[in-house]
Design an enzyme around this catalytic site. Structure first.
Site, PDB file in Angstrom:
ATOM      1  N   LYS A 165       0.551  -1.337   0.051  1.00 49.55           N
ATOM      2  CA  LYS A 165      -0.360  -0.219   0.135  1.00 49.55           C
ATOM      3  C   LYS A 165       0.839   1.300  -0.456  1.00 49.55           C
ATOM      4  CE  LYS A 165      -3.951  -1.925   1.695  1.00 49.55           C
ATOM      5  NZ  LYS A 165      -4.080  -3.282   2.231  1.00 49.55           N
TER       6      LYS A 165
HETATM    7  C1  LIG Z   1      -4.255  -4.160   0.852  1.00 49.38           C
HETATM    8  C2  LIG Z   1      -3.931  -6.291   0.743  1.00 49.38           C
HETATM    9  C3  LIG Z   1      -4.496  -6.743  -0.206  1.00 49.38           C
HETATM   10  C4  LIG Z   1      -5.351  -7.026  -0.853  1.00 49.38           C
HETATM   11  O1  LIG Z   1      -5.177  -5.368  -1.796  1.00 49.38           O
HETATM   12  P1  LIG Z   1      -6.154  -4.916  -2.781  1.00 49.38           P
HETATM   13  O2  LIG Z   1      -5.407  -3.418  -3.689  1.00 49.38           O
HETATM   14  O3  LIG Z   1      -7.049  -4.790  -1.699  1.00 49.38           O
HETATM   15  O4  LIG Z   1      -7.098  -6.026  -3.797  1.00 49.38           O
HETATM   16  C5  LIG Z   1      -3.420  -7.776  -0.591  1.00 49.38           C
HETATM   17  N1  LIG Z   1      -1.956  -8.026   0.447  1.00 49.38           N
HETATM   18  C6  LIG Z   1      -1.777  -7.414   1.296  1.00 49.38           C
HETATM   19  C7  LIG Z   1      -0.703  -7.629   2.363  1.00 49.38           C
HETATM   20  C8  LIG Z   1      -2.691  -5.742   1.577  1.00 49.38           C
HETATM   21  O5  LIG Z   1      -1.995  -4.981   2.364  1.00 49.38           O
END
Ligand SMILES: *Cc1c(COP(=O)(O)O)cnc(C)c1O
Length: 474
Positions: free
Chosen positions: A120
């Site tokens: 993120k």
């Molecule tokens: C948020 C997150 C996801 C999922 O991502 P999306 O964009 O919601 O599909 C997968 N893995 C981790 C470690 C995350 O923090």
């Protein structure tokens, strides 16, 4: 480059710029913003991009979606402020998303080198910079309200910490987060960051955020979750980079991407990268036991379960994939009225089928989406397998992806699995799989004991949270 809402009913008159949609999050008609057109990258673009350091590649690719809303020189500065060696200490040679080959033709792309050790950061760091820039240009300030089940909280806080025109209130549940994740957030409290701990679960936090935003007094509060277009636009470039790292000498060579997915944010960015011309053959969605998207892709039924199952890849424990609506807009060729009907049926009844809207149940497979579902024991197996093959320790979310990659890999087509977190965040599962906990970088060594403990515990109801926000906004 302009944007409209997926549920727009007013025609071109409601087009907005990148800067407008950045500050808005959800559209007033409750749709999501989408670009009105998609540029195309040519072979010569790819050859040129292949030689750029990541912040420059990022600027060029994301710039296609900013257009002239922000001048190029400023875009370059913003990209450089988002991606620094300070915030991404593991980065070597300006490669912020390096690809490694695990076994012949199976690659992992590392997206988690940022300050909070989850992918993120790749999108939220630039989002924070962009927001601060637009706000200061306009002489405005913005209050953000969000809820987190784990990774979003610290990534959003690390992205806006200390930015003068932004205040962030983040709700997190007392139940369900790891002590590492809580400590990451606690350390970021103070200044423009307010951490609110709710005695309850993630669902309770989400319900409170929804209730507060329905109050006209708080309707102007912004969002940092992945429905914000600024996040999606900031994720598209790393698909271009991943592709070029694997295929720069053979532009045009198709590759498959595997994406561990919850909200359909990350994989949607891959879909848009394909629309730009990146030769992505299949986009493979890797779910855990929360398999809403797997069912959707395989059967054409989008069905909301009563609640999410708690798993060892908790950042994908979702029941609704908020970003999917942007794909629905394309499925209906931009017919916003149909999008509205489809989404409203889902919201009303918790279930909607392609067949009810004149589409084949195989629609997503025909668009080269594919999917898998993996279980706790699959994740353990994948962590062990990658470690045995390459000595690398992967986290449980990446393990959902690797499980998919092993099942779906086909001869002569490289397959790239997105790595969405560092294993240090999920020590219990790593210990279970490998018998040891991953080594901690110095920056995380004592994180639990360093924690400033900066949480305000507020009762589980919207009114008390509103009172807290009022008090601190002055
Ligand atoms: C948020 C997150 C996801 C999922 O991502 P999306 O964009 O919601 O599909 C997968 N893995 C981790 C470690 C995350 O923090």
């Amino acid at each position: 480059m302009n944007y409209i809402s997926t549920r727009d009913s007013s025609g071109d008159s409601s087009e907005l710029s990148y800067c407008d949609v950045l500050l808005q999050g959800l559209a007033p008609d409750r749709g999501l913003y989408v670009p009105i057109a998609y540029p195309r990258l040519s072979d010569s673009d790819f050859h040129r991009l292949a030689n750029l350091p990541y912040p420059a590649l990022f600027r060029e690719v994301k710039g296609l979606f900013i257009g002239d809303a922000i001048d190029v020189k400023t875009q370059t500065n913003l990209a450089q402020q988002a991606y620094t060696k300070d915030k991404f200490p593991g980065v070597i040679n300006d490669n912020y998303c390096p690809v490694t080959e695990i076994v012949d033709g199976l690659y992992v792309q590392q997206l988690s080198l940022g300050p909070t050790a989850a992918f993120k950061d790749m999108a939220l760091q630039p989002l924070g910079q962009d927001m601060q820039y637009v706000l200061s240009q306009r002489g405005e300030s913005l209050t953000l309200l969000g809820a987190t089940s784990g990774d979003t909280g610290s990534a959003a806080e690390a992205a806006v910490k200390g930015l003068a025109n932004i205040t962030l209130f983040m709700l997190s549940p007392e139940v369900g987060m790891s002590s590492f994740q809580k400590a990451q957030m606690g350390n970021l409290s103070g200044g423009n960051i307010f951490n609110i701990s709710i005695p309850g679960r993630f669902d309770d936090c989400q319900d409170i955020v929804k209730a507060i935003k329905q109050d006209p007094e708080f309707a102007h509060l912004g969002a940092v979750n992945s429905i914000n277009w600024g996040r999606i636009a900031s994720q598209i470039p790393y698909y271009v980079s991943g592709y070029l790292q694997v295929a720069a000498d053979h532009i045009g060579q198709p590759v498959d991407f595997v994406v561990p997915t919850g909200n359909f944010g990350n994989v949607l960015a891959g879909y848009y990268a394909r629309k730009l011309g990146v030769p992505i053959r299949r986009l493979i969605v890797a779910t855990n036991e929360n398999d809403v998207l797997h069912t959707l892709i395989q059967t054409g039924m989008y069905q909301k379960p009563d609640h999410a199952v708690v798993t060892s890849s908790p950042s994908m424990d979702i029941t609704v994939a908020s970003n999917y609506e942007r794909l629905v807009y394309d499925l209906f060729n931009g017919d916003t009225e149909k999008v509205r009907q489809y989404m409203e049926q889902f919201e009303r009844t918790g279930s909607v089928a392609f067949a009810d809207f004149g589409l084949s149940n195989d629609t997503l497979k025909a668009m080269d989406f594919d999917s898998t579902r993996s279980t706790s024991s699959d994740r353990i197996d994948a962590i062990r397998w990658v470690h045995a093959q390459s000595g690398t320790v992967i986290d449980p979310h990446t393990a959902d992806g690797v499980t998919a990659a092993r099942q779906k890999q086909e001869k002569d087509v490289p397959i790239i699995c997105m790595s969405t977190a560092l294993p240090v965040k999920f020590e219990t599962t790593i210990k279970e799989a490998l018998g040891f906990v991953p080594e901690r970088e110095p920056r995380f060594a004592d994180i639990e004991t360093l924690s400033a403990g900066g949480f305000n515990t507020i009762p589980n109801n919207p009114e008390d949270v509103k009172a807290f926000i009022r008090q601190h906004l002055g």
